[in-house]
Enzyme design. Structure first.
Site, PDB file in Angstrom:
ATOM      1  N   GLY A   1     -24.174   8.622 -11.214  1.00  0.00           N
ATOM      2  CA  GLY A   1     -25.423   8.588 -11.962  1.00  0.00           C
ATOM      3  C   GLY A   1     -25.297   8.271 -13.434  1.00  0.00           C
ATOM      4  O   GLY A   1     -26.304   8.015 -14.101  1.00  0.00           O
ATOM      5  N   GLY A   2     -24.074   8.335 -13.980  1.00  0.00           N
ATOM      6  CA  GLY A   2     -23.881   8.041 -15.394  1.00  0.00           C
ATOM      7  C   GLY A   2     -23.771   9.296 -16.240  1.00  0.00           C
ATOM      8  O   GLY A   2     -23.940  10.427 -15.765  1.00  0.00           O
ATOM      9  N   ASN A   3     -23.484   9.094 -17.517  1.00  0.00           N
ATOM     10  CA  ASN A   3     -23.262  10.219 -18.432  1.00  0.00           C
ATOM     11  C   ASN A   3     -24.500  11.090 -18.610  1.00  0.00           C
ATOM     12  O   ASN A   3     -24.388  12.315 -18.749  1.00  0.00           O
ATOM     13  CB  ASN A   3     -22.797   9.701 -19.799  1.00  0.00           C
ATOM     14  CG  ASN A   3     -21.360   9.223 -19.773  1.00  0.00           C
ATOM     15  OD1 ASN A   3     -20.564   9.681 -18.957  1.00  0.00           O
ATOM     16  ND2 ASN A   3     -21.018   8.298 -20.655  1.00  0.00           N
ATOM     17  N   GLU A   4     -25.692  10.484 -18.624  1.00  0.00           N
ATOM     18  CA  GLU A   4     -26.914  11.268 -18.843  1.00  0.00           C
ATOM     19  C   GLU A   4     -27.147  12.257 -17.712  1.00  0.00           C
ATOM     20  O   GLU A   4     -27.563  13.396 -17.950  1.00  0.00           O
ATOM     21  CB  GLU A   4     -28.122  10.334 -18.997  1.00  0.00           C
ATOM     22  CG  GLU A   4     -28.180   9.598 -20.318  1.00  0.00           C
ATOM     23  CD  GLU A   4     -28.202  10.547 -21.506  1.00  0.00           C
ATOM     24  OE1 GLU A   4     -28.971  11.534 -21.465  1.00  0.00           O
ATOM     25  OE2 GLU A   4     -27.448  10.313 -22.465  1.00  0.00           O
ATOM     26  N   VAL A   5     -26.896  11.826 -16.491  1.00  0.00           N
ATOM     27  CA  VAL A   5     -27.034  12.737 -15.349  1.00  0.00           C
ATOM     28  C   VAL A   5     -26.017  13.866 -15.456  1.00  0.00           C
ATOM     29  O   VAL A   5     -26.339  15.041 -15.241  1.00  0.00           O
ATOM     30  CB  VAL A   5     -26.859  11.970 -14.017  1.00  0.00           C
ATOM     31  CG1 VAL A   5     -26.753  12.944 -12.842  1.00  0.00           C
ATOM     32  CG2 VAL A   5     -28.023  11.010 -13.801  1.00  0.00           C
TER      33      VAL A   5
ATOM     34  N   HIS B   1     -12.814  -0.508 -11.905  1.00  0.00           N
ATOM     35  CA  HIS B   1     -14.208  -0.314 -11.514  1.00  0.00           C
ATOM     36  C   HIS B   1     -15.187  -0.942 -12.510  1.00  0.00           C
ATOM     37  O   HIS B   1     -16.373  -1.069 -12.199  1.00  0.00           O
ATOM     38  CB  HIS B   1     -14.525   1.176 -11.382  1.00  0.00           C
ATOM     39  CG  HIS B   1     -14.203   1.741 -10.030  1.00  0.00           C
ATOM     40  ND1 HIS B   1     -13.002   2.373  -9.751  1.00  0.00           N
ATOM     41  CD2 HIS B   1     -14.907   1.768  -8.881  1.00  0.00           C
ATOM     42  CE1 HIS B   1     -13.001   2.763  -8.494  1.00  0.00           C
ATOM     43  NE2 HIS B   1     -14.137   2.407  -7.938  1.00  0.00           N
TER      44      HIS B   1
ATOM     45  N   LYS C   1     -24.637  15.068 -18.187  1.00  0.00           N
ATOM     46  CA  LYS C   1     -25.042  15.973 -19.276  1.00  0.00           C
ATOM     47  C   LYS C   1     -26.181  16.892 -18.836  1.00  0.00           C
ATOM     48  O   LYS C   1     -26.201  18.084 -19.182  1.00  0.00           O
ATOM     49  CB  LYS C   1     -25.481  15.154 -20.493  1.00  0.00           C
ATOM     50  CG  LYS C   1     -24.347  14.458 -21.226  1.00  0.00           C
ATOM     51  CD  LYS C   1     -24.900  13.609 -22.369  1.00  0.00           C
ATOM     52  CE  LYS C   1     -23.787  12.834 -23.064  1.00  0.00           C
ATOM     53  NZ  LYS C   1     -24.328  11.943 -24.130  1.00  0.00           N
ATOM     54  N   THR C   2     -27.133  16.345 -18.087  1.00  0.00           N
ATOM     55  CA  THR C   2     -28.260  17.154 -17.613  1.00  0.00           C
ATOM     56  C   THR C   2     -27.776  18.294 -16.730  1.00  0.00           C
ATOM     57  O   THR C   2     -28.208  19.448 -16.880  1.00  0.00           O
ATOM     58  CB  THR C   2     -29.261  16.269 -16.836  1.00  0.00           C
ATOM     59  OG1 THR C   2     -29.724  15.216 -17.688  1.00  0.00           O
ATOM     60  CG2 THR C   2     -30.440  17.085 -16.351  1.00  0.00           C
TER      61      THR C   2
END
EC number: 2.3.1.-
Length: 493
Positions: free
Chosen positions: A448-452, A379, A454-455
Site C-alpha cells: 500500500g505504500g508508506n502512507e498506509v 522491484h 504510517k496510518t
C-alpha cells in the site's frame, strides 16, 4: 506439543478473528460503495449477482486483462507444442520451445520487444565470457537501470499503442534480468575450458525464452532448468492429463476466490483513500490488513500456479507455490516460503557470493543488507520499497539474533530446567506475535505504500496504546500458535 484442545482453541479463535474482521470490511465496503465508486470507478459485472468489483489492484487487473486477450491462448499453444515435440522430436524439444517462446513474445511485444530481450541477453552473455562475477553483476544492474531511465521509457512507449503493452515489456525485461543473470553467473563458475556445451548461447536463449515463465516468473535457476530439460523421462499421457485436470481445478478455485474477495471487500480502493482509512474502526483496520495480504497470496497462487502447471507438464519441477500467509509468523519464513524461486535466487547468487554467514556477525549483516538492497532495486527502487527492505532486514536480523541467543548452551539449559516444553512453545508464540505484527506492517508498506504503513503504525501502536496494541498482539499470539503447528507439520511432510 500443546494439548489438542488448546491448539483447537487457537485455530477457532484465529478463524473467528478472520471472519469477523472480514465482515467489518464488507460492511464498510457497502456503506461507502457510492463514494468509492465515484472516486475509483468500481466495475460492474454479473459474476456474483451484480456485485460491483474493486479493480484498483493494478497487478491483478493487468494480468487478467492480458490473460483474456492473449496469454491464455499462447500458454495453451505452448502446452500443445511441448506435448507434440515430446512425442515426435524429443531430442529437439528445447529448441522447438525456444522458437515458440520467441514467436509468442513477438505476438504480444512485437519486433521491438523481442529485440530488447535479445539485446539484453546477448550483452549479458558477452560480458559473462570474461568469467567475472563482478562484471556480470555490474552488467545486470546496468541493464536493469536502463528500464528506469526516462528517455529510454519514452522511446519504448512510442513503440506501442497502449500503456499495458509498455508495462508488459517492462515486466518481461525485469524478470528476464534474473534469468540471464542466473545463466551468466553459472557460466562464470565453470572451469576453463568449459567441457559442457550446456553453457552455450543457444541454451541461454532456450532458458531465457522459455515461455511459461517469460513475463512474470516464477524464477528457476539455469542449473535446475538445464538438468531437468535434458532428462529423457516424461510422464505418460494419462498421467499428464491427470496433472492438467487437477491443476486446472485448483486454478479455477483460486481465481474464483480472488474474484470473490474483490467483489465483497473493496480493500484496495479503501487503501487508496487515506482519509477513509484513518476513520474506520480498529476491527475494520485489522480486517483490511488480513484481506490485503491474503488477496496477495491468492493472487500469486494463480499467477505462479499457471506457469507451474505448464512446467510440470513439460517435466520440470517448478518452485513450490506460496505458503498461506495466515500461517506465517516470522520474516525468515515469509522470505523462505512465499516466493520460493526468488528466495533461492537471492541465496544462491547474492547472499552466499557476498559472504553469507561464513564471515561472522558483520559479514552476515552486510550480506543480508546487500540481498535486501538488490531485491528492493529489482522491484523498482521506489522510496516505499527501500522502507520495506529496511524493515525486512531489521526483522530478519532481530529474529536471527534472538535465535542465536536462545540456542546458546547456557540459555538452552536454563529453558529446559525451568520451563516445560508447553511453556517454551507458548513463549515462542509470544515472541512470534511481536515479529508477526512487524511482518504485517512491512507487507502493508510493500502493498500500500508508506502512507498506509504510517496510518497503521499511528492507529495501532501510537494512538491505540495500550489496549489496541495488546489486543492485536493477543490475536497474533493465536495466529502464531497455528503457524508454528503448521510449520512443524510442513517440515514433517
Amino acid at each position: 506439543m500443546l494439548p489438542r484442545w488448546e491448539l483447537a482453541l487457537y485455530l477457532l479463535a484465529s478463524l473467528g478473528f478472520h471472519f469477523y474482521s472480514f465482515y467489518e470490511v464488507y460492511k464498510v465496503s457497502r456503506e461507502h460503495e457510492e463514494e468509492l465508486d465515484q472516486e475509483f470507478e468500481l466495475e460492474t459485472d454479473t459474476l456474483f449477482g451484480g456485485l460491483k468489483k474493486d479493480a484498483t489492484d493494478f497487478e491483478w487487473s493487468f494480468w487478467m486483462e492480458w490473460g483474456k486477450q492473449w496469454l491464455v491462448w499462447l500458454l495453451l499453444g505452448h502446452m500443445v507444442v511441448s506435448q507434440m515435440a515430446t512425442l515426435l522430436a524429443r531430442k529437439h524439444r528445447p529448441w522447438i520451445l525456444m522458437l515458440y517462446g520467441m514467436w509468442a513474445c513477438w505476438c504480444v511485444l512485437g519486433t521491438p520487444g523481442v529485440a530488447m530481450v535479445l539485446l539484453h541477453t546477448t550483452i549479458s552473455f558477452c560480458v559473462a565470457q570474461f568469467r567475472s562475477q563482478l562484471l556480470t553483476w555490474l552488467c545486470s544492474l546496468l541493464l536493469l537501470s536502463t528500464l528506469r531511465l526516462q528517455g529510454v521509457e519514452e522511446v519504448k512507449r512510442r513503440w506501442y499503442k497502449t500503456e499495458n503493452e509498455y508495462y508488459l515489456l517492462q515486466f518481461t525485461l525485469t524478470v528476464r534480468c534474473l534469468y540471464y543473470t542466473s545463466f551468466s553467473l553459472e557460466l562464470c563458475w565453470q572451469q576453463l575450458p568449459a567441457a559442457s556445451t550446456s553453457y552455450s548461447f543457444p541454451w541461454m536463449l532456450a532458458y531465457v525464452f522459455y515461455y511459461p515463465v517469460l513475463h512474470n516468473g516464477p524464477i528457476l535457476s539455469f542449473s535446475e532448468f538445464i538438468k531437468q530439460m535434458q532428462q529423457q523421462e516424461h510422464d505418460s499421457l494419462k498421467a499428464s492429463l491427470c496433472v492438467l485436470a487437477l491443476g486446472l481445478g485448483r486454478l479455477l478455485c483460486w481465481w474464483w476466490l480472488a474474484e470473490l474477495m474483490a467483489h465483497l471487500m473493496y480493500m484496495h480502493a479503501i487503501y487508496s483513500s487515506i482519509p477513509l482509512l484513518e476513520t474506520v474502526s480498529c476491527w475494520t483496520l485489522g480486517g483490511l490488513a488480513l484481506a490485503q495480504v491474503l488477496f496477495f497470496y491468492v493472487k500469486y497462487l494463480v499467477l505462479f500456479g499457471v506457469p507451474a502447471l505448464l512446467m510440470r507438464l513439460d517435466g520440470l519441477t517448478p518452485p513450490a507455490l506460496p505458503r498461506c500467509v495466515s500461517t506465517m509468523f516470522s520474516f525468515t519464513g515469509m522470505w523462505r516460503y512465499f516466493d520460493v524461486g526468488l528466495h533461492n535466487f537471492l541465496i544462491r547468487y547474492v547472499y552466499i557470493p557476498v559472504g553469507g554467514s561464513q564471515h561472522g556477525l558483520l559479514g552476515t549483516l552486510f550480506s543480508t543488507a546487500m540481498t535486501f538492497a538488490f531485491v528492493s532495486y529489482w522491484h523498482g527502487g521506489y522510496d516505499y520499497l527501500w522502507c520495506w527492505a529496511a524493515l525486512n532486514w531489521l526483522g530478519v536480523t532481530v529474529e536471527n539474533g534472538v535465535r542465536r541467543l536462545v540456542e546458546t548452551p547456557c540459555i538452552q539449559d536454563s529453558l529446559a530446567r525451568y520451563f516445560s516444553p508447553q511453556a517454551r512453545r507458548r513463549f515462542h508464540a509470544a515472541l512470534a506475535s511481536c515479529s508477526t505484527s512487524m511482518l504485517i506492517l512491512s507487507n502493508l508498506v510493500f502493498l500500500g505504500g508508506n502512507e498506509v504503513g504510517k496510518t497503521y503504525w499511528n492507529r495501532i501502536f501510537i494512538q491505540g496504546w495500550p489496549w489496541v496494541t495488546l489486543s492485536v498482539l493477543g490475536f497474533l499470539y493465536c495466529y502464531s500458535h497455528v503457524g508454528i503447528a503448521w510449520a512443524q507439520t510442513y517440515a514433517t511432510d
